[in-house]
Design an enzyme around this catalytic site. Structure first.
Site, PDB file in Angstrom:
ATOM      1  N   LYS A   1       0.884  -1.184   0.000  1.00  0.00           N
ATOM      2  CA  LYS A   1       0.000   0.000   0.000  1.00  0.00           C
ATOM      3  C   LYS A   1       0.909   1.217   0.000  1.00  0.00           C
ATOM      4  O   LYS A   1       1.665   1.444   0.939  1.00  0.00           O
ATOM      5  CB  LYS A   1      -0.899  -0.012   1.245  1.00  0.00           C
ATOM      6  CG  LYS A   1      -2.255   0.623   1.064  1.00  0.00           C
ATOM      7  CD  LYS A   1      -2.218   2.146   0.991  1.00  0.00           C
ATOM      8  CE  LYS A   1      -1.985   2.774   2.346  1.00  0.00           C
ATOM      9  NZ  LYS A   1      -1.736   4.231   2.226  1.00  0.00           N
TER      10      LYS A   1
ATOM     11  N   GLU B   1       9.174   0.137  11.411  1.00  0.00           N
ATOM     12  CA  GLU B   1      10.298   1.081  11.284  1.00  0.00           C
ATOM     13  C   GLU B   1       9.688   2.467  11.442  1.00  0.00           C
ATOM     14  O   GLU B   1       9.003   2.953  10.536  1.00  0.00           O
ATOM     15  CB  GLU B   1      10.972   0.945   9.911  1.00  0.00           C
ATOM     16  CG  GLU B   1      11.705  -0.368   9.704  1.00  0.00           C
ATOM     17  CD  GLU B   1      13.075  -0.420  10.368  1.00  0.00           C
ATOM     18  OE1 GLU B   1      13.559   0.633  10.843  1.00  0.00           O
ATOM     19  OE2 GLU B   1      13.653  -1.507  10.424  1.00  0.00           O
TER      20      GLU B   1
ATOM     21  N   CYS C   1      14.176   9.270   8.174  1.00  0.00           N
ATOM     22  CA  CYS C   1      14.040   8.856   9.578  1.00  0.00           C
ATOM     23  C   CYS C   1      15.366   8.981  10.314  1.00  0.00           C
ATOM     24  O   CYS C   1      15.382   9.336  11.487  1.00  0.00           O
ATOM     25  CB  CYS C   1      13.521   7.429   9.639  1.00  0.00           C
ATOM     26  SG  CYS C   1      14.482   6.283   8.647  1.00  0.00           S
TER      27      CYS C   1
ATOM     28  N   GLU D   1      10.403  15.266  16.473  1.00  0.00           N
ATOM     29  CA  GLU D   1      10.991  15.005  15.160  1.00  0.00           C
ATOM     30  C   GLU D   1      10.371  15.953  14.135  1.00  0.00           C
ATOM     31  O   GLU D   1       9.235  15.731  13.698  1.00  0.00           O
ATOM     32  CB  GLU D   1      10.704  13.549  14.750  1.00  0.00           C
ATOM     33  CG  GLU D   1      11.321  13.169  13.440  1.00  0.00           C
ATOM     34  CD  GLU D   1      10.787  11.850  12.862  1.00  0.00           C
ATOM     35  OE1 GLU D   1       9.597  11.550  13.068  1.00  0.00           O
ATOM     36  OE2 GLU D   1      11.557  11.161  12.184  1.00  0.00           O
TER      37      GLU D   1
HETATM   38  P1  NAD Z   1       2.294   7.798   8.456  1.00  0.00           P
HETATM   39  O1  NAD Z   1       2.393   6.929   9.668  1.00  0.00           O
HETATM   40  O2  NAD Z   1       1.356   8.921   8.497  1.00  0.00           O
HETATM   41  O3  NAD Z   1       1.870   6.940   7.175  1.00  0.00           O
HETATM   42  C1  NAD Z   1       2.636   5.846   6.701  1.00  0.00           C
HETATM   43  C2  NAD Z   1       1.738   4.902   5.911  1.00  0.00           C
HETATM   44  O4  NAD Z   1       0.787   4.310   6.802  1.00  0.00           O
HETATM   45  C3  NAD Z   1       0.934   5.540   4.793  1.00  0.00           C
HETATM   46  O5  NAD Z   1       0.922   4.670   3.692  1.00  0.00           O
HETATM   47  C4  NAD Z   1      -0.465   5.655   5.405  1.00  0.00           C
HETATM   48  O6  NAD Z   1      -1.496   5.683   4.453  1.00  0.00           O
HETATM   49  C5  NAD Z   1      -0.521   4.393   6.226  1.00  0.00           C
HETATM   50  N1  NAD Z   1      -1.480   4.422   7.351  1.00  0.00           N
HETATM   51  C6  NAD Z   1      -1.908   5.482   8.070  1.00  0.00           C
HETATM   52  N2  NAD Z   1      -2.759   5.091   9.044  1.00  0.00           N
HETATM   53  C7  NAD Z   1      -2.851   3.736   8.954  1.00  0.00           C
HETATM   54  C8  NAD Z   1      -3.527   2.734   9.706  1.00  0.00           C
HETATM   55  N3  NAD Z   1      -4.300   3.040  10.747  1.00  0.00           N
HETATM   56  N4  NAD Z   1      -3.365   1.444   9.348  1.00  0.00           N
HETATM   57  C9  NAD Z   1      -2.569   1.109   8.311  1.00  0.00           C
HETATM   58  N5  NAD Z   1      -1.898   2.010   7.552  1.00  0.00           N
HETATM   59  C10 NAD Z   1      -2.027   3.314   7.876  1.00  0.00           C
HETATM   60  O7  NAD Z   1       3.803   8.241   8.189  1.00  0.00           O
HETATM   61  P2  NAD Z   1       4.334   9.259   7.086  1.00  0.00           P
HETATM   62  O8  NAD Z   1       3.969  10.642   7.508  1.00  0.00           O
HETATM   63  O9  NAD Z   1       3.946   8.782   5.732  1.00  0.00           O
HETATM   64  O10 NAD Z   1       5.930   9.055   7.237  1.00  0.00           O
HETATM   65  C11 NAD Z   1       6.735   9.837   8.042  1.00  0.00           C
HETATM   66  C12 NAD Z   1       7.208   9.066   9.255  1.00  0.00           C
HETATM   67  O11 NAD Z   1       7.849   7.858   8.835  1.00  0.00           O
HETATM   68  C13 NAD Z   1       8.246   9.786  10.091  1.00  0.00           C
HETATM   69  O12 NAD Z   1       7.917   9.700  11.467  1.00  0.00           O
HETATM   70  C14 NAD Z   1       9.549   9.024   9.830  1.00  0.00           C
HETATM   71  O13 NAD Z   1      10.505   9.101  10.860  1.00  0.00           O
HETATM   72  C15 NAD Z   1       9.039   7.651   9.609  1.00  0.00           C
HETATM   73  N6  NAD Z   1       9.998   6.861   8.829  1.00  0.00           N
HETATM   74  C16 NAD Z   1      10.695   5.868   9.460  1.00  0.00           C
HETATM   75  C17 NAD Z   1      11.650   5.130   8.775  1.00  0.00           C
HETATM   76  C18 NAD Z   1      12.409   4.021   9.455  1.00  0.00           C
HETATM   77  O14 NAD Z   1      13.052   3.224   8.764  1.00  0.00           O
HETATM   78  N7  NAD Z   1      12.385   3.920  10.785  1.00  0.00           N
HETATM   79  C19 NAD Z   1      11.893   5.402   7.430  1.00  0.00           C
HETATM   80  C20 NAD Z   1      11.173   6.421   6.809  1.00  0.00           C
HETATM   81  C21 NAD Z   1      10.213   7.141   7.527  1.00  0.00           C
END
Ligand code: NAD
Length: 472
Positions: A167, A240, A274, A370
């Site tokens: 997704k 992650e 991240c 963050e």
């Molecule tokens: P987000 O959590 O808002 O969304 C990520 C994904 O989850 C999207 O595809 C979204 O549609 C989906 N999603 C949202 N709610 C959901 C639910 N209830 N059930 C299932 N899926 C759902 O994150 P974002 O804003 O897209 O990304 C930014 C964040 O990602 C930052 O906090 C960053 O640090 C983190 N990140 C972490 C890593 C790592 O490897 N640790 C890498 C990249 C980004």
């Protein structure tokens, strides 16, 4: 309009959503917005394809991953144009994500071979450790590195013999959908399904009873919800999540030598990573020099649409994140002093200047939280033990680094950090063969390296009794 890949066919779906170009704030394209029925179709296709894919030889599965990497590379210019359009990032960064990270991780997992391990072989018994695939894997991807993060989930999941439903993030579906179109003829139907859609589609996918494992990259807040959703059927889960990486500059560091690298590892992808440096702890004796040097480097850089040939840093990828970053900068201007940046320009596009803030500390949002944007707080310390304690005080523990001229001393300090990765005189150095673990509230499980393959496999112990002399 690009279509979703479901059961080997390209599907337009029954509803659509718009994709905004962050450099212009205009609608760039329209994509399918997966419904509950689309998610169910994709999971059913993956479940049907699973036994056939599981039973193929590892070499056979690896050849499909290799073909995917070849296809990605053969179409890299077109894919880079799409990635630039949906993220705004400069071309060299888009090419790096597609080639080194996307194709690189596909090829790395194609190269791995796991043999059963012989644990005991004596007169009475033979005990072997085997690893078996899990079934259907749901892969939920964020917007900041859409191709890399998708490939870093698809590659180990498929190599291990699982089938996959991806997704994409709501704001960055284009490049991944296009990859799905290009992969349609080289992957057996149902083995890889790619959906574009909103949070509701993700939520339905992770709750689906026919999904065996969820691999998620995104915010800690969403990670908590996913872990809860997975509990109903005890799905395996890899999370992650967010990071607030600290870097500590020791008193013996040479500012002129290390400042360009510290700058690069703080502002990479406009800070939307991240594991870039998000808290820079600098010894009192070097503090002013480091702030001034970072400020001068930032002032010399060009922030612009990735379509401009000389752009070095692109915009924030989406409006919601842009609003958050702007709010962090406004608060940081009240809490500390601006070294460079800080003035959000008028005009179209989610552009934020590279911003360095000094004279801030714990208790200020820019340090404790963050921001996920191009803003770096520089924090003063006078005692190394105190700097280590402050670096470790965060609930996040993704990466951390220590910078100094004496490598042994810097390594000794780094060993006291609690983050999943520690780097010395570098930060966020990724390689497909190197695990990338997340500690504390930065996540659960590990991606990268052989360790990143294990979470896609269940252990099975095979325990054989040997016939004993004299027994019937
Ligand atoms: P987000 O959590 O808002 O969304 C990520 C994904 O989850 C999207 O595809 C979204 O549609 C989906 N999603 C949202 N709610 C959901 C639910 N209830 N059930 C299932 N899926 C759902 O994150 P974002 O804003 O897209 O990304 C930014 C964040 O990602 C930052 O906090 C960053 O640090 C983190 N990140 C972490 C890593 C790592 O490897 N640790 C890498 C990249 C980004």
């Amino acid at each position: 309009m690009f279509r979703m890949l479901i059961n080997g066919k390209l599907e337009a779906g029954s509803r659509t959503m718009e994709v905004i170009d962050p450099s212009t704030e205009e609608v760039f394209d329209t994509v399918p917005d997966a419904t509950v029925q689309d998610v169910d179709m994709a999971v059913a296709a993956a479940a049907t394809a699973y036994p056939g894919w599981r039973d193929r030889s590892v070499d056979d599965r690896a050849s499909v991953l290799e073909a995917m990497a070849d296809t990605l590379e053969a179409n890299i210019d077109e894919l880079a144009d799409l990635l630039i359009a949906e993220t705004g990032r400069p071309r060299d960064l888009a090419m790096f994500e597609l080639a080194q990270l996307g194709a690189g991780y596909l090829r790395y997992y194609a190269s791995l071979r796991l043999e059963p391990e012989l644990l005991i072989d004596d007169e009475t018994r033979k005990v072997e450790l085997h690893r078996k695939p899990l079934g259907v894997v749901a892969a939920i991807v964020p917007w900041n590195a859409p191709v890399f993060i998708a490939c870093n989930k698809i590659a180990p999941a498929m190599a291990a013999g699982n089938t996959v439903v991806v997704k994409t993030a709501p704001t960055t579906p284009l490049t991944t959908l296009r990859m799905g179109e290009l992969f349609a003829d080289i992957i057996p139907a149902g083995v890889l399904n790619i959906l574009s859609g909103g949070n509701d589609a993700g939520s339905h996918l992770v709750q689906h009873q026919d999904v065996s494992k969820v691999t998620f990259t995104g915010s800690t807040q969403t990670g908590r919800k996913i872990m809860e959703a997975c509990s109903a059927t005890l799905k395996r889960v890899t999370l992650e999540l967010g990071g607030n990486d600290a870097a500590i500059v020791l008193p013996d560091a040479d500012v002129a030598t290390i400042a360009p690298a510290i700058f690069g590892f703080s502002f990479f992808n406009s800070g939307q990573v991240c594991a870039v440096i998000k808290r820079l702890y600098v010894h009192d004796s070097l503090y002013d020099e480091m702030c001034d040097t970072l400020g001068a480097i930032a002032a010399s850089c060009k922030v612009a649409s990735g379509r401009e040939a000389d752009a070095q840093f692109g915009p924030i990828q989406n409006k919601a994140q842009y609003d958050k970053v702007c709010a962090y900068i406004e608060q940081a201007k009240r809490d500390g002093k601006v070294v460079v940046g800080g003035d959000i320009p008028d005009g179209a596009g989610y552009f934020v200047p590279l911003t360095v803030i000094r004279d801030v500390s714990e208790g200020h949002a820019i340090v404790d939280e963050e921001p996920f944007g191009p803003v770096l707080p520089v924090i003063r310390y006078s005692d190394v033990d105190d700097a280590v304690a402050r670096a470790n005080a965060s609930p996040f523990a993704l990466g951390g680094s220590v910078w100094g001229s004496d490598i042994e001393q810097a390594s000794a300090v780094a060993s006291r950090l609690e983050s999943g990765s520690v780097w010395i005189n570098q930060h966020c150095a990724l390689d497909p063969s190197v695990p990338f673990p997340a500690n504390k509230q930065s996540g659960f499980g590990v991606e990268g390296g052989v360790e990143g393959l294990y979470p896609y496999l269940a252990l099975q112990m095979v325990n054989i009794a040997k016939p004993q002399p004299g027994s019937a």
